[in-house]
Design an enzyme around this catalytic site. Structure first.
Site, PDB file in Angstrom:
ATOM      1  CD  GLU A  53      -1.303  -2.273   2.187  1.00 48.11           C
ATOM      2  OE1 GLU A  53      -0.149  -2.672   1.952  1.00 48.11           O
ATOM      3  OE2 GLU A  53      -2.023  -2.809   3.048  1.00 48.11           O
ATOM      4  CB  ALA A 155      10.894 -36.534 -10.760  1.00 51.31           C
ATOM      5  CD1 TRP A 171      18.314 -34.671 -16.983  1.00 50.02           C
ATOM      6  CD2 TRP A 171      17.650 -34.357 -14.879  1.00 50.02           C
ATOM      7  NE1 TRP A 171      19.161 -33.747 -16.407  1.00 50.02           N
ATOM      8  CE2 TRP A 171      18.768 -33.548 -15.115  1.00 50.02           C
ATOM      9  CE3 TRP A 171      17.053 -34.342 -13.615  1.00 50.02           C
ATOM     10  CZ2 TRP A 171      19.314 -32.731 -14.130  1.00 50.02           C
ATOM     11  CZ3 TRP A 171      17.608 -33.527 -12.652  1.00 50.02           C
ATOM     12  CH2 TRP A 171      18.720 -32.733 -12.924  1.00 50.02           C
ATOM     13  CB  THR A 197      19.398 -36.677  -2.181  1.00 50.26           C
ATOM     14  OG1 THR A 197      18.289 -37.562  -2.091  1.00 50.26           O
ATOM     15  CG2 THR A 197      19.229 -35.820  -3.422  1.00 50.26           C
ATOM     16  CD  GLU A 292      14.032 -30.420  -5.450  1.00 52.73           C
ATOM     17  OE1 GLU A 292      14.315 -29.322  -4.955  1.00 52.73           O
ATOM     18  OE2 GLU A 292      14.343 -30.772  -6.591  1.00 52.73           O
ATOM     19  N   GLY A 294      14.955 -38.298  -1.364  1.00 49.11           N
ATOM     20  CA  GLY A 294      14.666 -39.668  -1.743  1.00 49.11           C
ATOM     21  C   GLY A 294      13.502 -40.203  -0.922  1.00 49.11           C
ATOM     22  CB  SER A 298       9.626 -38.644   0.561  1.00 46.26           C
ATOM     23  OG  SER A 298      10.353 -37.782  -0.267  1.00 46.26           O
ATOM     24  CB  ALA A 299       8.990 -42.635   4.042  1.00 45.88           C
TER      25      ALA A 299
HETATM   26  N1  LIG Z   1      13.320 -38.499  -8.500  1.00 52.26           N
HETATM   27  C1  LIG Z   1      13.368 -37.589  -7.535  1.00 52.26           C
HETATM   28  O1  LIG Z   1      12.522 -36.681  -7.458  1.00 52.26           O
HETATM   29  C2  LIG Z   1      14.472 -37.689  -6.531  1.00 52.26           C
HETATM   30  C3  LIG Z   1      14.687 -36.621  -5.632  1.00 52.26           C
HETATM   31  C4  LIG Z   1      15.694 -36.764  -4.696  1.00 52.26           C
HETATM   32  C5  LIG Z   1      16.455 -37.933  -4.652  1.00 52.26           C
HETATM   33  N2  LIG Z   1      16.236 -38.913  -5.560  1.00 52.26           N
HETATM   34  C6  LIG Z   1      17.004 -40.165  -5.529  1.00 52.26           C
HETATM   35  O2  LIG Z   1      16.784 -40.795  -4.297  1.00 52.26           O
HETATM   36  C7  LIG Z   1      17.859 -41.697  -4.057  1.00 52.26           C
HETATM   37  C8  LIG Z   1      18.214 -41.640  -2.600  1.00 52.26           C
HETATM   38  O3  LIG Z   1      17.093 -42.034  -1.851  1.00 52.26           O
HETATM   39  P1  LIG Z   1      17.153 -42.024  -0.270  1.00 52.26           P
HETATM   40  O4  LIG Z   1      15.798 -42.282   0.233  1.00 52.26           O
HETATM   41  O5  LIG Z   1      18.259 -42.921   0.189  1.00 52.26           O
HETATM   42  O6  LIG Z   1      17.648 -40.534  -0.004  1.00 52.26           O
HETATM   43  P2  LIG Z   1      17.225 -39.369   0.972  1.00 52.26           P
HETATM   44  O7  LIG Z   1      15.843 -39.565   1.453  1.00 52.26           O
HETATM   45  O8  LIG Z   1      17.537 -38.108   0.277  1.00 52.26           O
HETATM   46  O9  LIG Z   1      18.244 -39.547   2.168  1.00 52.26           O
HETATM   47  C9  LIG Z   1      18.061 -40.590   3.078  1.00 52.26           C
HETATM   48  C10 LIG Z   1      18.981 -40.430   4.247  1.00 52.26           C
HETATM   49  O10 LIG Z   1      18.659 -39.243   4.971  1.00 52.26           O
HETATM   50  C11 LIG Z   1      19.113 -39.419   6.294  1.00 52.26           C
HETATM   51  N3  LIG Z   1      18.142 -38.938   7.257  1.00 52.26           N
HETATM   52  C12 LIG Z   1      18.407 -38.080   8.281  1.00 52.26           C
HETATM   53  N4  LIG Z   1      17.315 -37.859   8.995  1.00 52.26           N
HETATM   54  C13 LIG Z   1      16.324 -38.566   8.449  1.00 52.26           C
HETATM   55  C14 LIG Z   1      14.967 -38.735   8.798  1.00 52.26           C
HETATM   56  N5  LIG Z   1      14.406 -38.119   9.827  1.00 52.26           N
HETATM   57  N6  LIG Z   1      14.216 -39.554   8.027  1.00 52.26           N
HETATM   58  C15 LIG Z   1      14.764 -40.193   6.953  1.00 52.26           C
HETATM   59  N7  LIG Z   1      16.051 -40.081   6.598  1.00 52.26           N
HETATM   60  C16 LIG Z   1      16.837 -39.271   7.335  1.00 52.26           C
HETATM   61  C17 LIG Z   1      19.342 -40.929   6.484  1.00 52.26           C
HETATM   62  O11 LIG Z   1      20.746 -41.159   6.543  1.00 52.26           O
HETATM   63  P3  LIG Z   1      21.450 -41.080   7.977  1.00 52.26           P
HETATM   64  O12 LIG Z   1      20.732 -42.094   8.830  1.00 52.26           O
HETATM   65  O13 LIG Z   1      22.846 -41.346   7.725  1.00 52.26           O
HETATM   66  O14 LIG Z   1      21.187 -39.712   8.451  1.00 52.26           O
HETATM   67  C18 LIG Z   1      18.787 -41.538   5.224  1.00 52.26           C
HETATM   68  O15 LIG Z   1      19.465 -42.694   4.820  1.00 52.26           O
HETATM   69  C19 LIG Z   1      18.995 -41.237  -4.950  1.00 52.26           C
HETATM   70  O16 LIG Z   1      19.211 -42.198  -5.939  1.00 52.26           O
HETATM   71  C20 LIG Z   1      18.493 -39.963  -5.568  1.00 52.26           C
HETATM   72  O17 LIG Z   1      18.923 -39.841  -6.902  1.00 52.26           O
HETATM   73  C21 LIG Z   1      15.255 -38.819  -6.492  1.00 52.26           C
END
Ligand SMILES: NC(=O)c1ccc[n+]([C@@H]2O[C@H](COP(=O)([O-])OP(=O)(O)OC[C@H]3O[C@@H](n4cnc5c(N)ncnc54)[C@H](OP(=O)(O)O)[C@@H]3O)[C@@H](O)[C@H]2O)c1
Length: 361
Positions: A53, A155, A171, A197, A292, A294, A298-299
């Site tokens: 404003e 993705a 990608w 990641t 963003e 893995g 996300s879970a």
């Molecule tokens: N397509 C897409 O949109 C996309 C996006 C991102 C990643 N990716 C792919 O995802 C793959 C990796 O998957 P990811 O699930 O292993 O990776 P992530 O979810 O990025 O990382 C997982 C790690 O985060 C740490 N972490 C710390 N605090 C956490 C919590 N509260 N809950 C869960 N994890 C926690 C854990 O390691 P510590 O226990 O050592 O802390 C766990 O192993 C890669 O290949 C990547 O290229 C794809």
């Protein structure tokens, strides 16, 4: 003669242009119209700076007298970092104020409208209310819950995979979807990912070629496994915060601190506590967060019901393989009735990819 909706839409477009720049303040746009001509226009650009404003009034000058003001959010009445907008509007001689939506901030709610009315200004509310409400979903959420608004992006392939079994993920989706993700990042105040990641993709998590403020990069890393040569620790493109648990590696912690990084230690026993991460971000004026990551991170967010919105891009390809990660890992539910379901979902096409925007309660 243009109608009220026409001018309010201009005010909304101005507000929208500042997405990702105003936190913890809302997005606000204002337009001043005198005899069908726009004589003042403004948007709130940054917290601590003048409100929309005031910018519009400064531009209008004397022409504000007896003019109409279109503003996307109820004008403020409080002395924050800048003076109250209601006072400036009353002093300017504006005759009519049209407001798209009320401010949920208890310091303002309804008071702005009453003060303007008491000063003899005609006030109309609710023009383009839906669009104006949509614009400030993260702000309203922060005011109502004291937590940042969380958007989860992924993705995926037709079979729900986010990478191959060899962790190749670049990608999965097409260029159009990737361009949209850049916009999602730009609109967020912080981007959260997991250390895996960073290790697998060396993700930089920045908005390339942007002149706007970059979102804060937040890495969840329970033991501090992050490589010191990771792009997010060496490119100086944006602030990086590493969030860990009580079982962090002391030597790595010392190295990170020595290099000037912010390491946030949560009370999580073996895993970074994501509630504490969001609270810490809120204290740093973060209003919206993009997860963003893995399937594991996300879970964690989905299972803790911390996701407000999920944006999933599904590409027309099959990856397969039981070791290829999916976008939702974690423990999984035992019964279908326990499955996590969005409250509503919208579908659209982005290039050749299907975009699903889901809202959770
Ligand atoms: N397509 C897409 O949109 C996309 C996006 C991102 C990643 N990716 C792919 O995802 C793959 C990796 O998957 P990811 O699930 O292993 O990776 P992530 O979810 O990025 O990382 C997982 C790690 O985060 C740490 N972490 C710390 N605090 C956490 C919590 N509260 N809950 C869960 N994890 C926690 C854990 O390691 P510590 O226990 O050592 O802390 C766990 O192993 C890669 O290949 C990547 O290229 C794809």
């Amino acid at each position: 003669m243009k109608d009220d909706v026409f001018y309010m839409k201009i005010a909304i477009a101005n507000a929208k242009a500042m997405k990702g720049q105003t936190s913890p303040n809302p997005l606000v746009g204002a337009v001043i119209v005198q005899g069908g001509e726009i004589v003042g226009i403004g948007a709130h650009l940054k917290a601590g700076e003048p409100h929309a404003e005031i910018h519009a009034l400064q531009m209008a000058g004397e022409k504000a007298k007896d003019a109409d003001m279109y503003v996307t959010l109820e004008p403020c009445t409080h002395h924050g970092k800048t003076g109250p907008c209601t006072e400036a509007i009353i002093n300017s001689g504006i005759k009519r104020v049209l407001i798209a939506t009320q401010d949920p901030n208890p310091l303002v709610a309804g008071k702005g409208v009453s003060l303007l009315k008491q000063a003899g200004i005609e006030v109309e509310e609710g023009i383009c209310k839906r669009e104006a409400d949509r614009l400030n979903v993260p702000f309203f959420h922060l005011i109502q819950t004291d937590f940042p608004y969380v958007i989860l992006k992924s993705a995926i392939s037709l079979d729900g995979k986010i990478a191959t079994a060899r962790q190749e993920s670049k990608w999965i989706t097409g260029t159009e979807a990737r361009e949209e993700v850049k916009r999602l990042r730009q609109e967020a105040d912080a981007v959260i990912t997991g250390v895996e990641t960073i290790i697998q993709d060396d993700a930089g998590l920045i908005v390339k070629d942007s002149i706007m403020t970059q979102p804060i990069r937040v890495i969840l890393d329970s033991t501090l496994r992050i490589p010191l040569h990771a792009k997010c620790l060496t490119d100086h493109m944006a602030e990086t915060i590493i969030c860990t648990s009580r079982t962090y590696d002391q030597k790595k912690y010392d190295q990170l601190i020595q290099k000037g990084f912010h390491v946030f230690i949560t009370s999580g026993e073996h895993r970074t506590d994501i509630h504490e991460v969001l609270k810490m971000l809120k204290e740093r004026s973060v209003m919206s967060v993009l997860v963003e990551a893995g399937g594991n991170v996300s879970a964690s967010f989905l299972e803790a019901s911390l996701v407000n919105e999920a944006v999933i891009y599904m590409a027309p390809l099959l990856i397969g393989g039981k070791h290829a990660p999916t976008f939702f890992e974690g423990e999984g539910v035992k019964k279908l009735k326990e499955a996590i379901r969005p409250a509503d979902i919208e579908y659209s096409m982005v290039g050749k990819d299907l975009k699903m925007t889901m809202r959770f309660q």
